[in-house]
Structures are given as structure tokens and as C-alpha cells.
Scaffold this motif. Structure first.
Motif, mmCIF file in Angstrom:
data_model
loop_
_atom_site.group_PDB
_atom_site.id
_atom_site.type_symbol
_atom_site.label_atom_id
_atom_site.label_comp_id
_atom_site.label_asym_id
_atom_site.label_seq_id
_atom_site.Cartn_x
_atom_site.Cartn_y
_atom_site.Cartn_z
ATOM 1 N N ILE A 1 -23.191 -6.859 28.051
ATOM 2 C CA ILE A 1 -23.040 -5.504 27.276
ATOM 3 C C ILE A 1 -22.791 -6.101 25.431
ATOM 4 O O ILE A 1 -21.806 -7.116 25.586
ATOM 5 N N SER A 2 -22.856 -5.747 25.026
ATOM 6 C CA SER A 2 -22.532 -5.732 23.487
ATOM 7 C C SER A 2 -20.943 -6.016 22.957
ATOM 8 O O SER A 2 -20.110 -4.805 23.573
ATOM 9 N N GLN A 3 -20.432 -7.237 22.406
ATOM 10 C CA GLN A 3 -19.467 -6.974 22.266
ATOM 11 C C GLN A 3 -19.237 -6.228 20.728
ATOM 12 O O GLN A 3 -17.967 -5.516 19.630
ATOM 13 N N SER A 4 -20.382 -5.492 19.809
ATOM 14 C CA SER A 4 -20.100 -5.441 18.689
ATOM 15 C C SER A 4 -20.803 -3.935 18.384
ATOM 16 O O SER A 4 -21.791 -3.468 19.420
ATOM 17 N N LEU A 5 -20.345 -2.836 17.987
ATOM 18 C CA LEU A 5 -21.143 -1.578 17.544
ATOM 19 C C LEU A 5 -22.057 -2.154 16.338
ATOM 20 O O LEU A 5 -22.233 -2.930 15.904
ATOM 21 N N ILE A 6 -23.345 -0.985 16.551
ATOM 22 C CA ILE A 6 -24.281 -1.261 16.071
ATOM 23 C C ILE A 6 -23.797 -0.679 14.611
ATOM 24 O O ILE A 6 -23.182 0.311 14.127
ATOM 25 N N THR A 7 -24.250 -1.659 13.419
ATOM 26 C CA THR A 7 -24.036 -1.179 11.272
ATOM 27 C C THR A 7 -25.028 -0.444 11.578
ATOM 28 O O THR A 7 -26.089 -0.521 11.636
ATOM 29 N N ASN A 8 -24.469 0.292 10.079
ATOM 30 C CA ASN A 8 -25.682 1.112 9.066
ATOM 31 C C ASN A 8 -26.265 -0.168 8.443
ATOM 32 O O ASN A 8 -28.359 0.029 8.585
ATOM 33 N N ALA A 9 -26.557 -1.472 8.218
ATOM 34 C CA ALA A 9 -27.403 -2.443 8.162
ATOM 35 C C ALA A 9 -28.143 -2.392 8.917
ATOM 36 O O ALA A 9 -29.366 -2.795 9.119
ATOM 37 N N GLU A 10 -28.044 -2.374 10.460
ATOM 38 C CA GLU A 10 -29.451 -3.377 11.870
ATOM 39 C C GLU A 10 -29.780 -1.718 11.830
ATOM 40 O O GLU A 10 -30.957 -1.720 12.603
ATOM 41 N N TYR A 11 -28.681 -0.186 11.861
ATOM 42 C CA TYR A 11 -29.403 0.848 11.841
ATOM 43 C C TYR A 11 -30.530 1.230 10.766
ATOM 44 O O TYR A 11 -31.896 1.962 10.908
#
Lengths: 382, 382, 382, 382
Positions: C206-216
Motif C-alpha cells: 500500500i502506498s504511503q502517499s496520495l496521488i498528486t495533481n501532477a500524477e492525475y
């Protein structure tokens, strides 16, 4: 022809129209305003059974009680009717059973006509005219059903209605004054055209030709469908909600306009009279031309000089009662009067109208967005 | 039977199901979730053509390019598909032409099977299972089509599915602990049941019988449909918006409950197992009984002790992927995975399921309001 | 703080949230799932009046009988409620009158709390948690109301929630085995998280970060919204019917992506965590990344190692009852259980969640198309 | 009064109408055909800014560019307009800001009127008449907004419009012949009444009184709303789909008919003139009485002998152009012409019409189902 011969002739015409169909084509109702061909064949028989045989033929035995329920259209007086939107889901009675029903009704109408009763003859005449109206609907509904099949089946390759051309041109002028309109009582007519009466018209000019595909293409190419200035407010909403960009049945294929016809898909013929036009489109076209649609009274006053019978012609008159209009008592009174709201009058007749069915006082009517009939545009000015 | 024999046997079954239909019955699509019988027959053939013949049979000639367009269901990968809501308006190809298409496909599948290629055999096995799924849909869709005809036609007077009874009674208890669920890879299975894995269950009890009409009538008579306390919030909205008062196909005639069956209309049989129940109704019934529906895992753990195969049994599990679920690449990957939202799992099989088609790991799924399948209620407690 | 202090503190927070509003902002309900701020303020007071004062405070006089009718939300048990869709048309009582109502309720709750009755304290604690839930809704509903104004008003220029960034990165691995989930009974909790129980999990990361605007934005630019392969079938329909092309509140202005925030319109900040994402979008993004969303149990098992509290995180678990879940009797039983269908669980908390309101066992839930909450994406794999 | 005085007087009247409102009452738009009071106040100011100040006042500085966008109603020519259905969600500008806008516009109109330019005076006169039309809409929209509040707030307890009675009785007879209708050009008039012209009428009789609540109650009690025979087909559908059982604002409380009035809820007064009647209801009532509604031309021919000004009177004329009707060029041309479809003409004036606003040639128009105006029924026969 005597009335029995006329009756038989008209009844056979309905069946001839259907003779080119497969059994499957008789079934669907793709939209509310279209009925399955099977339904038309049964309903026009039910009309004779309900209004003639049940009441006037001694010892008549109803063919099937269920049919009264299934094939009544809108006669609330007569009893429960099946929901209009569900006509396309009723697979039984089958097509063959509907033809049996027609034969049974025909056989008994022959018996009835031997009674030589005037009131009966009048009702049979009404039933014949009713059947002719359904013949036109049969043709336009068949076109609609085949037209929503993405593989565009051919109904009859020998029909070329969509290629009809004008035979006249130019404008006629009529002077200001009193005119008479409405049916004079000679021969058959519907109650909505009764009550011949005087009206007062200003001077007007009316075109001797109908708008052609070439002229309509000019309107399209001039951006007619994307300029609100030409449209009635509700027409503009209709154009946008339905993404209308051309007449019904027009398809742009490989960047060229085609139209679906009774004979299949073909290129739009510029010389032919434009058809499958809504009132909204007719009114917008007239506005773009800086002219207008005639009223139904101007049309009727001018009709003796017009060549007509190719397209139903939209007028700028709302479908409303003539002075002294009276609904008949009972179910027959539901024939016309209750539709006198929110519809516009069309005059003339179309390529799909039964021979001898229409006349210069005939008032056809549809909602301003409807265009699956063979409708067209005649302009007026002043 | 070898695979060619199985293929032929299954394909003949589809046609046998339709052998009692009139041509007209093959055409309509009364609601979105029902498809015309003609469409099922063509679509299951298209599946073989698209995923086998086009790719794997050398020199195969597509039967008709239009059919790809008309009879694709939901495989976006494969190309444009005709709108789901318009399947009932397509009268051509005719029924006879669809049978020709089936024969053409069958003939070529025989040729293909002579290649004895393992991957091909696996795809044919998928196509056979797909065809069996459509056989069940054929039967339930035919029932739906006939059932919306107010004259209630008979499909087959010798079918008495709606009168099936329970053969067991009482509750079974299962103890807390780790269980294994999912398909073990032996024989055919769908991707949604792959990945046998451990789950942890609390102690539970599960009924050995399904709810009967008599029990369900008690719920109705106790005011079950008018007491919000028993219903999920969206179930309560569904009941009220659709004025639901009984299972699908139930009609109160002369103050007595009747049900439309494959054999026509008949009185509700109190001993028979209730059917045509939505998830909302199943959940409300369970709440009224102060019990609950089993989860799909409880069901699977208990399945070796249950008699089943009469009704699809609603579980209280949402249709979601198993651990390590992977969509196949390409169009086959659209078979199951993309439906894993807003649907509930049903386990077991029904009277209309093809023989040998289901198994204890099989995951069927429908939206909580859908009830035209032969669905039923099994309760759990604790 | 003792319970009276907590009560007062929480009640003041609701009013502080509204202190930046104009009277006009308290009125509208632009869509069904949003309620007018005035309604939230009144409804959370009605909750205390209905479930505490009316039953437990001797001689309590109801403030206004009409308010029971107007400000009940969904408690069918309690009586007729005003239609949810019409909350925005009710201009009286005025905002000032609603504040008077709050004061009246507050004064009487102080009296009640002097009774020092445990059951009362528990119900007040429920009311406080209920008020906190409405504080989050107040904030998201205010954002929605201002966000549908084409002139984009500012709520508070000092709030910068939409610019929050991750503080961790990388994936954590958890091994296969039995885990325990659910609330252990210590401190306040809702009934939907009760019943701590064992579950069995496969190994997962499981990822320790949430998806960012850049990734989206990468997903958008890779054509994510126009490739059906990434979408659940109903998600794909949602995208097309609503012409979705980006998260809620994103607007392309002069060819650059902007977002409407609590502080007005601003350019999309690539470093910030993406928000206002539906479940459909979260699932499609995960598919595109060739990963998946965690289940709510994986999330809970991992939660002690996760930094969270910025976005509600969509899980791939449907909102369903835990083993041994029991609805409370009466209206309080309508709080959670009846919503356990067609919704997906979100875990964590968001920038708009009241302090100390959430916890690692907390189960939030929304429909898969809803995205006006501050929702985000955390990925899992294996 | 000179034009500046008239301008100021009329502008003050709009504000006086709103002086009884709370800020909250200015905001909602409960249905599409109703606009928020705030919007009316801003829109009628925008009209002066757009068509006068921007074009004719040198160096005029637009108050706020956003307002053009927010407060344009239907003038496509002028630019993008906010969606009609979303007027109730726009909380900013606030009510106070809208009053500032009004002051700003008023101040500049004073300057403009000093220019003493005839074309400007004509446009100001149009703007004044436009403002008066919105005053009537303000009153009927306020009634609608308060009327959908289940606690029925009072607008002004001193208004007793709904209790107005007839002052005349009996029928007047007019003989067959040529009459003149349309505005003669003296004083202000709208383009839709221009073009005074001859029409030919048959002999007719017209009532000197409007139908009262007592008479209408007879219709209700005779089963008028449940007998399709009295109704137009689309009227009958409207009655059934909307479960209409009485005029708008009538409520049966404790088995007695009450009506919501500007002064709150009260018992139906049998002596008062019935109001809030749709065209469908008016036509059905006339049919039940075996009479009919007058045409707009009969009404105009008779108007000099009628007492009128209490209710807008439905006629059986569709709203269509007079001979030689020409749309003005540009946005002003959108004022009337584009609405000439699917609406019926009402003649007279109502209790809510601004003083001196109407005249005997004035053509008001609404759709046949609309009834939130103060509409009533006058019968004709022959």
C-alpha cells in the motif's frame, strides 16, 4: 364504384402497402408517435367493429374481446386502452391472426352494407376515410421503422417520392377582402372543416412552388441551424437539445448529404422538393428568407390556383375550432376536437396520402416538432 | 461427449428454446435489460465469429459486416455497437436470416475444431458457457416479453418451474474459522471466481430451504411493503416510485393473487418457492424475519450441504474482485471485471440455468432492483 | 473538557463555519445531495431536540412544531419530512430565526446535562458527532454552492486545503494472515464500525502517499477520460453522459487548468494532492497505473503506519454490515444501516473533517459517482 | 408626470413590492418559470443598462461585466446568458449589491433623459413597460415561492385580491360583421399588438362576469377533474400526470377547501372570482358548461362594454403574429416574436398588473398548463 366496392378497394390498399413487409417489420414501435404496422391493420378493423358491427349488425359476435382492449387508440369513451407506448411489445395476436380479424370484419361489413341504411353508410364512409388516414401513417411509420435500422433496408425500390419536383414557379397575389373558408357540405368531410364562414384577409402573395432541397441546402450552408435569430424560442431549444442539423432522414456520409428514402439511401437530389421538415424548421427557413408561412385561410383562398399533393404544407395557423364547431356526442366526438391545442395546421396532401382522400378544405395537424410525415414548405409574403 | 459434440448440443438447445416462438416474439425489447430472442441467437453466434473464426480460422470470410455492428453487446474493444436500447427496433436481418447466420458459424466452428489447438478449445469452451448464459437470458427475456402482453400468452404449458418446492428444511450451523473459497482450477470457470483464497468467518447458521410463497404472503399481509423499517433506504424509494406491492409477475385478480408463469397465468401456489424477487425485497423480508441474507462466502462454505439449483439466491455480498483478480487483455477482459460495481452476488443456479453450467464457486450478479431472473431467498442468522 | 464544554465548543464551530457567509448564501440547494447551510444549522439542532430534549428534559416545550417537519432529514420513524429536493425553496424560518432556535436548544441542553444521566450523555455524544459530520457537509456544501456561481466567490482566502502536499512516499508491504478490524469499544464510535472481528488478508502493498495533481494530469493527458479500457462500465457511462473531463471544480481557462478552491479560483498546483475525485475516477486511475485501490480492511490493517487526514480515501469495499451488526431499535437505528447498498467505503479523514472526529476504524461512505467531498486516491498492489 | 417622474415612480414601485420581503425570500427559484425576486430587480435594471446606457450615454462605465452575464434573460443577441434553471443558486451579488446596481442605473438614466432625444425616450418607455411586466411577475413569483413553503407565510395581510368579486352579470350579444382589432398607434404599445386590421366575426354572446369559486366548485363536485369528456387530450394527460384536483394554491384541510393567498391561508370564498386556472381547466370548465372561451378578437370587439382588470382571461386564440407583423432588428426583436408558438392569448389585466399598464388591445400569453398568474375564466357562446 358503390360503397361496397369502395370499402373493398380501400381495405385492399392497406394490405397492399404491407405486402412488401417481412413479419418482423410489423412489430416494432420505435417511438411513441409511430405505431407498429400490425397495430394499424388491426386498429382500422376495430374501428369498423366498434362503431358499426357491434351497434348495427344484428346478432354480431365480437371477434375477440381482447382486441377491443389492444386496438383501441384514443377513444376513452369506449373503454380501457392499452398504453400507447407499449404497442411494440405486444407480439400476440400474430400478424396472421390480425389478417384473419380483418377478413372477419370485412365479411360482416358486406352483410351490414346490404341493409342500405343511410346512417350506416355515413359511418362506413367515416371508417373508410379513417382507414385512408391510417394508410398514410402506415407508410410514414414503415419508413420510420426501416429508417432507424443502421443498415437502411429498402421498402420499395420503385417508389421515388423523395425525388418529386415542382411544376410551377413564381408568386400569386391575392387582394384584401372577405373570403369564405370551410367545407360546403358537399361530399365527405371531417367535423373540423365544417361551418363554412367568412374571414377577412389583407393583401398577400403566395408562392406557386415548394422549397427544394437546393434552396434548403443554402439555408444549411448559411449556418441556418446555428443562428438563433431565425428560430422561434422553442424551436431553438429543440434544435439544440436534439442536435438537429438537417431534415429528418438526412445523413452526411463521406462528407456528402444523403437521404433515406422509401427506395433506400441515396444522395440528396437538389432539384427535388425538400421533405421531413418540422414546423420549427419551416418557420426558421421563412424567417431566413425574410418571408413567412401562409395562414391556413390564405392557403385555402389561394388553393384553387395551386398545384398541390406532394407535401403536407405547414401553415402559420394553430389548429383551433371554426365558429360553431360542435363535438359529436360519444366516442366519435373524440375524433378531432380534443386535439385542438399545441398543434399547427398543415394543408394540401402528400405523396403518401391516399388518392381522393384530401381536398382544399382539409385540415391536417401536427405538433411543431414532428417531421416524420412528408411535410414541406410553401412561402408567403406581405 | 467431445468438444464438437458439446458445441453442437449446446447450440441446438438455444434453438430448441426458441422453437415454441412465433416470428413476432423474436422482435421486441420491452425494457433495456431484456433483449429480443433474435438478438440473443445472433449475438451468441457473433461471439464465436468475433473471438474465434476471425482470428483463428484461415481464410474465414465474415458472414456480414453489418452483423458485427448489430450484434456486439458491450465489447467496446471490438468496435461500434448499436445502442442497447434500440435492439427492439431492428427488424432486419429477419429471424430466418439469423438462423442462416447460425448455420454458417456452426459449419465453420466444426472446421476450426478439427485444428485441435488447445487455446482454440479453451475459447470455444468459453463461447459454449457464454451461449449457456444467454440460454437462461433467452428464457427469462421470453417470459418478460410474454408477461407484458395483457392477454398473457403461454410459452409452454408443460413447464412448471414456478411450482417447484423445497426438499429440505431446518438450519445448518458452521463454526468460526478459516475457510477456502474460489475455484480450484479444475474444469471450466470464469475469471471472476479465480484465485482460490482463505477467508475468516464467524459462526453462522444457514437455512436448508428457500422461502416459499406462503411465507412471502405472510410478509405481504403483515404490511411488509408499506413499513419503511424493513427496507434499505434505496429499496424504500424503489418500492414507492414503482408502487411495488408483490413479486414480479404477481397480479391480484378478483381479489386473489395470481402469477404469470411459463405455462400462463395461474393462482399463486403457497407450497412453491417464491421467485422473481429483487435484492431489496429479499433484504426486507430477512429484516422482517429478524434474520439476514448469507454472504457469498458463507454460502460457498455451506454449499456442499445445500440442495440447490431452483432459484438464484441473493447474498449480502457486493460483486467485487477476488484477491489477485486480473482482467484478461483485450475484449475478453471486458467479460466480467467492468461490472464490479453496484451489483450484488447471487449464488446457486435456477430452474432456467443450463444443465451443468453452474457450480458452487459460480458468481452471478445483478443490480439490487432487478428481478426478472428466477431469484429467491435463503436466510442466515447469527 | 467535560461534555458540556465539548458540546458548546462543537456547537460554536458550526456557527464559526457560517460566520463568513452572507444571508443569501444560507438559502440554496443547487443539487439534491447538497443542503442549504441554514438547513444544516437547524437540522443538527433538531437532532438534539428530537432525540434528547423531547424525551428526556421534563416539561420541555417544543420550540416550533413546524421545525420538526422542516428539519428532519431521513428519519421516517419520526414523522413526515419535507421533500429533500425542496430544501432550497424554504425561505422561512429566516437565518436569524434559525440562530434563535439554536440558542434555545443549547440553553436546554445545558439544563439536561446537569442531570448527569449516562444514557443522556451517550446520546449527547452521538449528537455531537452528528453535528461534526454536518460541519464537514457544511463546508463541502458551501464550496458547492459558491462553485456553481459563474463569478466564483471566495469563501475564505486564508484556507489552502487544496494545496496540501504529501509528507511520505513509497510502498509498505503487509504479509498474508489474520488481522483484526472494527472498533474495540473504547471511546465513541458509530454502530457501523462495531463488532471487532478477524479477517484473512493476502499479502499486499500500500502506498504511503496520495496521488498528486501532477500524477492525475498525466492520466488526463494520456487520454484517460476517453479510453473505456480503464473504466468500470457504469463509470464509462457516467463519464460520457456527464461529459466528465477532469475532477470536479477544474476549469480550463485560456488553455490552462484552474481549480475552484475555498479561496477562489487558482491555477492547479501540480505538487498538491488531487481532490474531488469520484470512485469511478479513482478506479480508472488505478487501472491505468496497473494497480488497484485497497480494500477497507487492508487500509485499516495498514493505518497505524499511514499519515492521513487530508483526503477521504476511496477503498474498493462496498459499504456492508460487519458480522453481528444490529440496527438499534427506533429512529436511531436509521442512522447507518439503511444506507448499506450501492455505496463504497472511504477511509481516513479530510481537511474538512472536524478535529478528533475520525479514527482508523471509521467508515465513511458515498455513491461511486459522488465527488463533492474532499476525496482522494491511495493505491495498493499485488 | 414627465418621463423622468414616471421612470422614478415605476422604479420605486418595484422596490416597494419587495419591501415586505426578508433577504432569504429574494433568493430561490423553485421552478423554471419562476425567477428569484433579486433576479427581477437586477434584470430590469440590466435592461436599461444594456439597451440605453451602454449605447446612448457618452462615457458610460458598465457597473459590472458579470451582471450582463447573470441578469440577461433571453436575449441571445446580447451574449451568453446564465442558465434559466440556475437563477436560484446564485447567491452573489447579494441583495444589497443589487440595490446598489439599481441606484447606479437610476442615476445614469436621469442623466440620459436630460438629452431629450426622442428615440431614447421611446426606449425608456419600453424599459418602463418592461419593468411593469416584471412587477407583475415579482408578485406572482413571490406568491409561488411563499406558497411552496409548508408553513404558508403571509406576504401582506392587507391584500385581498383573491376575494375580489364581479360587478356585472349576464351576457352581451354582438352581431355578425367586420370589426377592427389591434393598436391604433396612439400611446405606448408592444409590437405584438401593432397593425390594426379588419376581421370578420360571426354573431356571438359574451359573459359580463367571470366565473366564481362557487361555480368552479360545482364543476369540481360534479367530477369535472375525473371525466375525460370535458378535457382536451393534452389537458387530460396534464391532469393525470400531475394529479390535479383543483386550482393552484387550493388545499383541502380538514375536509374543507382552503386557498393560499397573498394574505396567507384562508377558506375558499365562494363569492370571489376563481383564479390560478390553467387554460386546460378553463377550456374543460367551458365544455362542462356547454359553452366556450371567447377568441381574442371577440374579446377585443366586446372590451369597451366589459369591466375588467381583476383576472387575466384565457381566450381560445393561439398567440400568433398579426398581419404585417415585423420583428424589430437586433435584440429588441427578441421581445415578443420568438414566443409565437404553443402559447394561448390572455386578455384584460389582473389584480397584480401595474396600474395603466394594460389596455384593450394588449396581448398577454402563457402556455396552456401555466397557472401561477392571476388567471380567470370568461365564457362565450354561439
Amino acid at each position: 364504384m358503390n360503397i361496397t366496392e369502395i370499402y373493398n378497394h380501400v381495405r385492399r390498399q392497406s394490405e397492399e402497402i404491407c405486402s412488401l413487409l417481412n413479419t418482423e417489420d410489423y412489430v416494432p414501435q420505435p417511438v411513441n408517435f409511430v405505431s407498429p404496422p400490425k397495430w394499424h391493420l388491426a386498429h382500422s378493423s376495430w374501428f369498423f367493429e366498434e362503431f358499426l358491427l357491434k351497434k348495427h349488425l344484428p346478432d354480431y359476435k365480437i371477434y375477440d374481446e381482447d382486441f377491443c382492449f389492444l386496438f383501441n387508440s384514443y377513444y376513452n369513451t369506449v373503454g380501457n386502452r392499452s398504453f400507447r407506448a407499449e404497442r411494440g411489445h405486444i407480439t400476440r395476436p400474430t400478424v396472421a391472426q390480425v389478417y384473419d380479424y380483418r377478413n372477419y370484419v370485412d365479411m360482416h361489413i358486406q352483410l351490414l352494407l346490404q341493409l342500405k341504411d343511410l346512417q350506416i353508410h355515413e359511418l362506413v364512409e367515416l371508417g373508410i376515410n379513417h382507414e385512408q388516414q391510417h394508410q398514410e401513417l402506415l407508410l410514414t411509420d414503415i419508413k420510420y421503422i426501416l429508417g432507424c435500422n443502421p443498415i437502411f433496408p429498402v421498402y420499395d425500390e420503385n417508389i421515388n417520392w423523395e425525388n418529386q419536383q415542382n411544376s410551377d414557379s413564381g408568386f400569386l397575389t391575392f387582394s384584401e377582402g372577405i373570403y369564405e373558408v370551410g367545407h360546403n357540405g358537399d361530399g365527405f368531410s371531417f367535423d373540423n372543416e365544417h361551418g363554412r364562414h367568412k374571414i377577412y384577409l389583407e393583401e398577400f402573395e403566395i408562392s406557386q412552388s415548394l422549397i427544394t432541397n437546393a434552396e434548403y441546402l443554402e439555408f444549411i450552408e448559411a449556418g441556418g441551424y446555428s443562428n438563433f435569430n431565425y428560430w422561434l424560442d422553442e424551436g431553438w431549444a429543440w434544435v439544440n437539445e436534439n442536435e438537429i442539423k438537417a431534415p429528418l432522414y438526412w445523413h452526411k456520409i463521406d462528407n456528402e448529404w444523403h437521404m433515406f428514402t422509401m427506395a433506400g439511401i441515396q444522395k440528396v437530389d437538389p432539384e427535388a422538393i425538400v421533405t421531413h421538415i418540422s414546423f420549427y424548421e419551416a418557420a426558421a427557413f421563412a424567417e431566413w428568407k425574410d418571408m413567412r408561412l401562409p395562414t391556413e385561410f390564405e392557403w385555402e383562398a389561394a388553393s384553387f390556383k395551386l398545384d398541390w399533393g406532394k407535401r403536407w404544407e405547414w401553415t402559420n395557423s394553430a389548429y383551433l375550432p371554426y365558429p360553431n364547431f360542435k363535438k359529436a356526442k360519444g366516442a366519435i366526438g373524440e375524433y378531432n376536437g380534443k386535439f385542438m391545442i399545441n398543434q399547427m395546421v398543415l394543408r394540401g396532401a402528400s405523396c403518401a396520402t391516399a388518392k381522393h382522400h384530401s381536398r382544399s378544405t382539409y385540415r391536417n395537424f401536427f405538433h411543431p416538432n414532428e417531421r416524420w410525415q412528408f411535410t414541406g414548405i410553401r412561402l408567403a409574403k406581405k
